[in-house]
Design a protein around this motif. Structure first.
Motif, short mmCIF file in Angstrom:
data_model
loop_
_atom_site.label_atom_id
_atom_site.label_comp_id
_atom_site.label_asym_id
_atom_site.label_seq_id
_atom_site.Cartn_x
_atom_site.Cartn_y
_atom_site.Cartn_z
N LEU A 1 7.51 11.46 2.49
CA LEU A 1 7.52 10.77 3.79
C LEU A 1 8.95 10.61 4.29
O LEU A 1 9.25 10.81 5.47
CB LEU A 1 6.85 9.39 3.66
CG LEU A 1 5.33 9.36 3.54
CD1 LEU A 1 4.85 7.93 3.27
CD2 LEU A 1 4.67 9.88 4.82
N TYR A 2 9.85 10.26 3.38
CA TYR A 2 11.25 10.05 3.74
C TYR A 2 11.89 11.34 4.26
O TYR A 2 12.64 11.33 5.25
CB TYR A 2 12.02 9.54 2.52
CG TYR A 2 13.49 9.30 2.78
CD1 TYR A 2 13.91 8.15 3.45
CD2 TYR A 2 14.45 10.23 2.36
CE1 TYR A 2 15.26 7.95 3.71
CE2 TYR A 2 15.79 10.02 2.61
CZ TYR A 2 16.19 8.88 3.29
OH TYR A 2 17.54 8.67 3.54
N ILE B 1 11.69 3.44 -2.21
CA ILE B 1 11.83 4.45 -3.27
C ILE B 1 12.78 3.97 -4.35
O ILE B 1 12.54 4.10 -5.55
CB ILE B 1 12.35 5.78 -2.66
CG1 ILE B 1 11.30 6.36 -1.70
CG2 ILE B 1 12.69 6.80 -3.76
CD1 ILE B 1 11.82 7.48 -0.83
N GLU B 2 13.88 3.35 -3.92
CA GLU B 2 14.89 2.90 -4.88
C GLU B 2 14.40 1.73 -5.74
O GLU B 2 14.88 1.53 -6.87
CB GLU B 2 16.15 2.47 -4.11
CG GLU B 2 16.90 3.65 -3.50
CD GLU B 2 18.05 3.21 -2.60
OE1 GLU B 2 18.16 1.99 -2.32
OE2 GLU B 2 18.83 4.07 -2.19
N ASN B 3 13.43 0.97 -5.20
CA ASN B 3 12.96 -0.22 -5.93
C ASN B 3 11.74 0.05 -6.80
O ASN B 3 11.24 -0.87 -7.46
CB ASN B 3 12.63 -1.34 -4.93
CG ASN B 3 13.88 -1.91 -4.30
OD1 ASN B 3 14.93 -2.01 -4.96
ND2 ASN B 3 13.81 -2.27 -3.02
N ILE B 4 11.23 1.29 -6.78
CA ILE B 4 10.09 1.61 -7.64
C ILE B 4 10.57 1.88 -9.07
O ILE B 4 11.50 2.64 -9.27
CB ILE B 4 9.31 2.84 -7.11
CG1 ILE B 4 8.62 2.46 -5.80
CG2 ILE B 4 8.27 3.31 -8.12
CD1 ILE B 4 7.85 3.59 -5.16
N LYS C 1 6.42 7.16 -6.02
CA LYS C 1 7.76 7.61 -5.63
C LYS C 1 7.74 9.00 -4.97
O LYS C 1 8.42 9.23 -3.96
CB LYS C 1 8.69 7.59 -6.84
CG LYS C 1 10.14 7.90 -6.52
CD LYS C 1 11.06 7.68 -7.71
CE LYS C 1 11.34 6.22 -7.92
NZ LYS C 1 12.43 5.99 -8.91
N GLU C 2 6.96 9.92 -5.53
CA GLU C 2 6.97 11.29 -5.01
C GLU C 2 6.44 11.36 -3.58
O GLU C 2 7.00 12.04 -2.72
CB GLU C 2 6.18 12.22 -5.94
CG GLU C 2 6.81 12.42 -7.31
CD GLU C 2 8.26 12.87 -7.21
OE1 GLU C 2 8.54 13.81 -6.45
OE2 GLU C 2 9.11 12.26 -7.90
N ALA D 1 0.83 -1.21 0.00
CA ALA D 1 0.00 0.00 0.00
C ALA D 1 0.86 1.25 0.00
O ALA D 1 0.55 2.24 -0.68
CB ALA D 1 -0.93 -0.01 1.21
N LEU D 2 1.95 1.23 0.74
CA LEU D 2 2.87 2.37 0.76
C LEU D 2 3.50 2.57 -0.61
O LEU D 2 3.58 3.70 -1.12
CB LEU D 2 3.95 2.16 1.81
CG LEU D 2 3.57 2.43 3.27
CD1 LEU D 2 4.69 1.97 4.20
CD2 LEU D 2 3.28 3.91 3.49
N ILE D 3 3.94 1.48 -1.22
CA ILE D 3 4.57 1.55 -2.54
C ILE D 3 3.57 2.11 -3.56
O ILE D 3 3.94 2.87 -4.46
CB ILE D 3 5.09 0.17 -2.97
CG1 ILE D 3 6.30 -0.22 -2.10
CG2 ILE D 3 5.48 0.15 -4.45
CD1 ILE D 3 6.74 -1.66 -2.24
N ALA D 4 2.28 1.75 -3.38
CA ALA D 4 1.24 2.22 -4.31
C ALA D 4 1.05 3.73 -4.24
O ALA D 4 0.48 4.33 -5.16
CB ALA D 4 -0.08 1.51 -4.01
N LEU D 5 1.54 4.37 -3.18
CA LEU D 5 1.46 5.84 -3.09
C LEU D 5 2.29 6.51 -4.18
O LEU D 5 2.01 7.65 -4.57
CB LEU D 5 1.95 6.31 -1.72
CG LEU D 5 1.10 5.95 -0.50
CD1 LEU D 5 1.83 6.36 0.78
CD2 LEU D 5 -0.26 6.61 -0.57
#
Length: 291
Positions: free
Chosen positions: A259-260, A288-291, A253-254, A247-251
């Protein structure tokens, strides 16, 4: 263990679902630290959702009930599957009201009448089925019956009961859904309505030790009652760290970058079971790096 019976009566003219959900409602009460009024409301709601869940055909089908009548409880949400397993929450679990004029927990006022009952069925199709009816009483059982009768064109009676003990635990909980099949004699519905009015409250019968079989026999023993299936069910949340991470990844990269940059860590709590999932800064960076 909570369970549901699937049955028929009157040569198949009546379809029946009878549930004993005491354990399921007690689990919800403990997870959400519910007040007595909230226990009665959410307990009725998840009992209905569980019985409606076993009406689904496919193994992966799900049903979501939502209700907000403008009362102090706020949103009620319950999600069930075809096995009758259910998860749920209420916006304001600690709301408690004085007893109503009948000396009962005032569920109707707690839920309110200024809103809608929504039934969402995810049947694996492109779009889910969505049915909606206005809330009539806020007592939940009446509103579920109104939904079946108006939205699905199935004349139905729904009885839901939750008895809260003096120590605030759940002493008894259960429900009945009685549906008239096409072509059924209208007089049959009148007879069933009369019998429902004559028997003690459902929660009282369950507290006295009556099983779902006993309750069905009390109502239909002379009407060719046939019990077809017993389905064991429970309160069950299917959340996991992996699902929350997806779910977080679905948000995107931006959003993850924000968040980071703004948070030392991200903490997400599941509405249904209150489990907390914490993601450290380094984990957000890896996403982020894996998106």
């Amino acid at each position: 263990m909570a369970y549901i019976l699937r049955a028929t009566a009157a040569n198949g003219d009546v379809r029946l679902f009878a549930a004993i959900t005491t354990d399921m409602v007690e689990e919800a009460r403990k997870i959400h630290n519910l007040s007595p009024t909230a226990s009665a409301a959410l307990g009725r709601f998840i009992t209905a959702a569980s019985m409606m869940g076993v009406m689904l055909k496919g193994d992966k089908d799900t049903l979501t009930l939502t209700m907000n009548g403008g009362g102090p409880l706020g949103n009620l949400v319950a999600v069930s599957n075809s096995k009758g397993n259910v998860k749920a929450y209420v916006s304001n679990p600690h709301v408690d009201l004085p007893l109503n004029e009948k000396g009962k927990l005032d569920v109707g006022t707690a839920v309110g009448k200024q809103g809608f009952l929504n039934v969402i069925k995810d049947l694996g199709l492109k779009e889910p089925y969505v049915g909606q009816v206005p809330i009539r009483t806020g007592e939940i059982g009446d509103d579920i019956a109104y939904y079946f009768t108006v939205s699905e064109q199935i004349p139905s009676a729904v009885a839901l009961g939750v008895l809260v003990d003096t120590d605030i635990s759940i002493k008894a909980a259960g429900g009945l859904i009685i549906q008239m099949m096409p072509g059924a004699n209208e007089l049959l519905a009148d007879v069933i309505t009369f019998r429902l009015q004559e028997i003690p409250p459902l929660s009282q019968l369950i507290a006295e030790g009556k099983t779902a079989e006993d309750i069905l026999n009390l109502l239909f023993d002379d009407m060719d009652l046939k019990i077809h299936e017993r389905i064991e069910c429970r309160y069950e949340c299917d959340c996991s760290r992996e699902r929350v991470e997806r779910a977080l990844i679905a948000l995107g990269k931006e959003e993850l970058k924000k968040l980071y940059e703004e948070e030392d860590k991200v903490e997400i709590q599941c509405h249904f079971c209150n489990n907390k999932y914490v993601f450290e800064k380094e984990e957000i960076k890896n996403m982020i790096e894996n998106i």
